[in-house]
Design a protein around this motif. Structure first.
Motif, PDB file in Angstrom:
ATOM      1  N   UNK A 166       0.729  -1.321  -0.045  1.00 52.79           N
ATOM      2  CA  UNK A 166       0.243  -0.002  -0.072  1.00 52.79           C
ATOM      3  C   UNK A 166       0.886   1.273  -0.053  1.00 52.79           C
ATOM      4  N   UNK A 167       0.282   2.309  -0.837  1.00 54.11           N
ATOM      5  CA  UNK A 167       1.154   3.589  -0.884  1.00 54.11           C
ATOM      6  C   UNK A 167       1.011   4.354   0.291  1.00 54.11           C
ATOM      7  N   UNK A 168       1.967   5.096   0.947  1.00 53.43           N
ATOM      8  CA  UNK A 168       1.829   5.973   1.807  1.00 53.43           C
ATOM      9  C   UNK A 168       1.094   7.302   1.544  1.00 53.43           C
ATOM     10  N   UNK A 176      -1.007  14.141   7.862  1.00 57.06           N
ATOM     11  CA  UNK A 176      -1.039  12.769   8.657  1.00 57.06           C
ATOM     12  C   UNK A 176      -0.541  11.726   7.466  1.00 57.06           C
ATOM     13  N   UNK A 177       0.606  11.108   7.835  1.00 54.57           N
ATOM     14  CA  UNK A 177       1.051   9.842   7.072  1.00 54.57           C
ATOM     15  C   UNK A 177       1.242   8.578   7.857  1.00 54.57           C
ATOM     16  N   UNK A 178       1.157   7.446   6.781  1.00 57.58           N
ATOM     17  CA  UNK A 178       1.322   6.208   7.775  1.00 57.58           C
ATOM     18  C   UNK A 178       2.681   6.365   8.209  1.00 57.58           C
ATOM     19  N   UNK A 184       0.630  -2.121  11.885  1.00 58.60           N
ATOM     20  CA  UNK A 184      -0.083  -1.948  10.847  1.00 58.60           C
ATOM     21  C   UNK A 184      -1.262  -0.930  11.056  1.00 58.60           C
ATOM     22  N   UNK A 185      -2.314  -1.074  10.208  1.00 64.17           N
ATOM     23  CA  UNK A 185      -3.438  -0.167  10.124  1.00 64.17           C
ATOM     24  C   UNK A 185      -4.619  -0.479   9.836  1.00 64.17           C
ATOM     25  N   UNK A 205       3.855  -1.442   3.895  1.00 61.38           N
ATOM     26  CA  UNK A 205       2.713  -1.784   4.506  1.00 61.38           C
ATOM     27  C   UNK A 205       1.863  -2.793   3.387  1.00 61.38           C
ATOM     28  N   UNK A 206       1.626  -4.013   3.833  1.00 65.13           N
ATOM     29  CA  UNK A 206       1.081  -4.995   3.019  1.00 65.13           C
ATOM     30  C   UNK A 206      -0.425  -5.238   3.332  1.00 65.13           C
TER      31      UNK A 206
END
Length: 208
Positions: free
Chosen positions: A35-37, A48-50, A58-59, A154-155
């Motif tokens: 996944x892109x940030x 806000x960014x990951x 994770x998220x 982040x997968x």
């Protein structure tokens, strides 16, 4: 006859373009993709960014909004997910990608009001260009993506609905997001990696 043939050919060409545009719009992540940030504006005006979450495992990335009845039905469950899993390394990141011209209730100003009224414990970000929703392939509100940190990226581990009963949380028999996170916390593969997201369609800009 020739005019009719040209007209049919033209209509077929237009349909092909529209279908291609729709396909591009609906393309997005699948389980296993990286996944892109992003960097989006929160309701407190901060970006806000990951990558801001240095210790996150994770998220729970949640595409949602203010106006949609399904988003409202699931709102308390999204709040509960953050309260349950943020401390375990899987915080909620909520994103509103609706065009406020088509859906005024989903304007940035109304997002601020909603976040304050409900005392969100997580960021509520505005995807003003809708680029993030398109990149992820989000189509509905709510539409959830469970991401896990792997080798610095982040997968995507799960995509879809929160559970199997939008109308009544107490009657849900399958809790897809919770099950996915519990499996990840136990270092197990995610059994159900995708379900159908149930909710209102994202309101895309007319020139999208």
């Amino acid at each position: 006859m020739e005019k009719k043939h040209l007209m049919i050919t033209g209509l077929i060409a237009i349909a092909a373009v529209l279908l291609n545009s729709f396909t591009l719009l609906m393309d997005g992540y699948k389980a296993g993709d990286k996944a892109m940030d992003f960097k989006l504006k929160n309701t407190d005006s901060k970006m806000v960014s990951l990558s801001d979450y240095k210790t996150a495992k994770g998220f729970i990335v949640t595409f949602t909004c203010n106006h949609c009845p399904f988003a409202k039905m699931y709102e308390e469950r999204i709040i509960a997910l953050d309260k349950k899993y943020a401390s375990k390394g899987f915080p909620v990141i909520a994103i509103n990608s609706n065009d406020p011209v088509l859906s005024p209730e989903d304007s940035y100003e109304n997002m601020i009001t909603r976040a304050k009224e409900k005392n969100y414990s997580f960021p509520y970000l505005f995807d003003a260009t809708q680029e993030i929703a398109k990149a992820y392939g989000a189509t509905n509100t709510p539409h959830l993506y469970v991401l896990a940190r792997e080798n610095g990226a982040f997968t995507v581990k799960y995509i879809g609905a929160i559970d199997d009963n939008a109308q009544d949380a107490s009657k849900a028999t399958k809790h897809y997001v919770e099950d996915a996170i519990e499996e990840l916390l136990a270092s197990k593969p995610v059994t159900v990696s995708q379900t159908k997201a149930i909710g209102c369609t994202i309101k895309w800009k007319k020139n999208s």
